[in-house]
Design a protein around this motif. Sequence first.
Motif, PDB file in Angstrom:
ATOM      1  N   PHE A 165       0.841  -1.197   0.000  1.00  0.00           N
ATOM      2  CA  PHE A 165       0.000   0.000   0.000  1.00  0.00           C
ATOM      3  C   PHE A 165       0.880   1.252   0.000  1.00  0.00           C
ATOM      4  O   PHE A 165       0.569   2.238  -0.668  1.00  0.00           O
ATOM      5  CB  PHE A 165      -0.931   0.008   1.219  1.00  0.00           C
ATOM      6  N   ILE A 166       1.975   1.205   0.757  1.00  0.00           N
ATOM      7  CA  ILE A 166       2.865   2.358   0.875  1.00  0.00           C
ATOM      8  C   ILE A 166       4.253   1.991   0.369  1.00  0.00           C
ATOM      9  O   ILE A 166       4.822   0.962   0.745  1.00  0.00           O
ATOM     10  CB  ILE A 166       2.991   2.828   2.341  1.00  0.00           C
TER      11      ILE A 166
ATOM     12  N   HIS B 166      14.532   0.719  -5.709  1.00  0.00           N
ATOM     13  CA  HIS B 166      14.016  -0.636  -5.930  1.00  0.00           C
ATOM     14  C   HIS B 166      14.404  -1.584  -4.794  1.00  0.00           C
ATOM     15  O   HIS B 166      14.168  -2.792  -4.892  1.00  0.00           O
ATOM     16  CB  HIS B 166      14.538  -1.186  -7.258  1.00  0.00           C
ATOM     17  N   LEU B 167      14.969  -1.034  -3.716  1.00  0.00           N
ATOM     18  CA  LEU B 167      15.350  -1.880  -2.585  1.00  0.00           C
ATOM     19  C   LEU B 167      14.141  -2.396  -1.821  1.00  0.00           C
ATOM     20  O   LEU B 167      14.200  -3.432  -1.167  1.00  0.00           O
ATOM     21  CB  LEU B 167      16.262  -1.099  -1.620  1.00  0.00           C
ATOM     22  N   THR B 168      13.045  -1.658  -1.892  1.00  0.00           N
ATOM     23  CA  THR B 168      11.845  -2.053  -1.158  1.00  0.00           C
ATOM     24  C   THR B 168      10.681  -2.229  -2.122  1.00  0.00           C
ATOM     25  O   THR B 168      10.735  -1.771  -3.267  1.00  0.00           O
ATOM     26  CB  THR B 168      11.490  -0.993  -0.087  1.00  0.00           C
ATOM     27  N   ARG B 169       9.622  -2.884  -1.656  1.00  0.00           N
ATOM     28  CA  ARG B 169       8.451  -3.130  -2.498  1.00  0.00           C
ATOM     29  C   ARG B 169       7.783  -1.805  -2.846  1.00  0.00           C
ATOM     30  O   ARG B 169       7.540  -0.983  -1.963  1.00  0.00           O
ATOM     31  CB  ARG B 169       7.482  -4.054  -1.760  1.00  0.00           C
ATOM     32  N   PRO B 170       7.482  -1.545  -4.120  1.00  0.00           N
ATOM     33  CA  PRO B 170       6.810  -0.292  -4.488  1.00  0.00           C
ATOM     34  C   PRO B 170       5.390  -0.251  -3.952  1.00  0.00           C
ATOM     35  O   PRO B 170       4.845  -1.271  -3.506  1.00  0.00           O
ATOM     36  CB  PRO B 170       6.830  -0.332  -6.029  1.00  0.00           C
ATOM     37  N   GLY B 171       4.767   0.940  -3.993  1.00  0.00           N
ATOM     38  CA  GLY B 171       3.467   1.095  -3.357  1.00  0.00           C
ATOM     39  C   GLY B 171       2.406   1.757  -4.218  1.00  0.00           C
ATOM     40  O   GLY B 171       2.700   2.324  -5.276  1.00  0.00           O
ATOM     41  N   LEU B 172       1.171   1.688  -3.734  1.00  0.00           N
ATOM     42  CA  LEU B 172       0.057   2.380  -4.375  1.00  0.00           C
ATOM     43  C   LEU B 172       0.196   3.888  -4.188  1.00  0.00           C
ATOM     44  O   LEU B 172      -0.207   4.682  -5.029  1.00  0.00           O
ATOM     45  CB  LEU B 172      -1.280   1.913  -3.780  1.00  0.00           C
ATOM     46  N   THR B 173       0.735   4.283  -3.044  1.00  0.00           N
ATOM     47  CA  THR B 173       1.022   5.684  -2.771  1.00  0.00           C
ATOM     48  C   THR B 173       2.331   5.732  -1.986  1.00  0.00           C
ATOM     49  O   THR B 173       2.781   4.709  -1.459  1.00  0.00           O
ATOM     50  CB  THR B 173      -0.115   6.348  -1.979  1.00  0.00           C
TER      51      THR B 173
END
Length: 227
Positions: free
Chosen positions: A142-143, A167-174
């Motif tokens: 989500f974030i 790109h180290l972390t999961r991308p988010g909706l916002t």
Amino acid sequence: TELEESTTGRIPLNYVTDTWFIQHLRESEKSWYDSFKRLFDLLLTIPFGIFTILILPFVALAIKLSSRGPIFYTQARVGKNGKEIFIWKFRTMRVDAEKNGPQFTSSTKTDPRITLIGRLLRQLRIDELPQLWNVLRGDLSFIGPRPERPEFVAPLVERMPYYHLRHLTRPGLTGWAQVQWLTPTSTLDDNLIKLQYDLYYIKNRSFLLDLSILLKTIGIVLRRQGT
């Protein structure tokens, strides 16, 4: 550096070096939070998923009446660790919107490719709701930093080699960049500005920061700002 970071909520790109990366991005220390966040994502999909199912017939009818073409469309994006993912959206543009190739949407209000109902769906962020499927799959959170298209990532990495850090972390909706920088992304330079906020988020991500982003996003949607 720390003072500027705390007051602006971003990390200037001229500070980002190999030394900065080693000193500040300790991803192993964030693994426990990322696990908790995944559970939080799954729980949040329940109320948002029910809402999406309830409005789906009305959104589908509005899209069909506004222009010819499918209700949904998919688009390639760059996800965690540089993996290519395909996100789902409600279609908000004409089917021939990219006949001249990929391009940024300079403004939801003025871009002639966006349909009348598409403008409303974008302003209310309803067009993003099909990405709940991507959240369930684990492609998105989500974030997190909004995933960018591969066609734009390549030139951005050429201009700023540390761009891949987002790109180290999961991308988010916002994300932090979306609630701090409300100017539409219409150029590569705009993306590099947002990168400064993305790096701040990656370094400082926590439950309180995510909660703040979620609340700010709700406020932006209600005021129909951004995009």
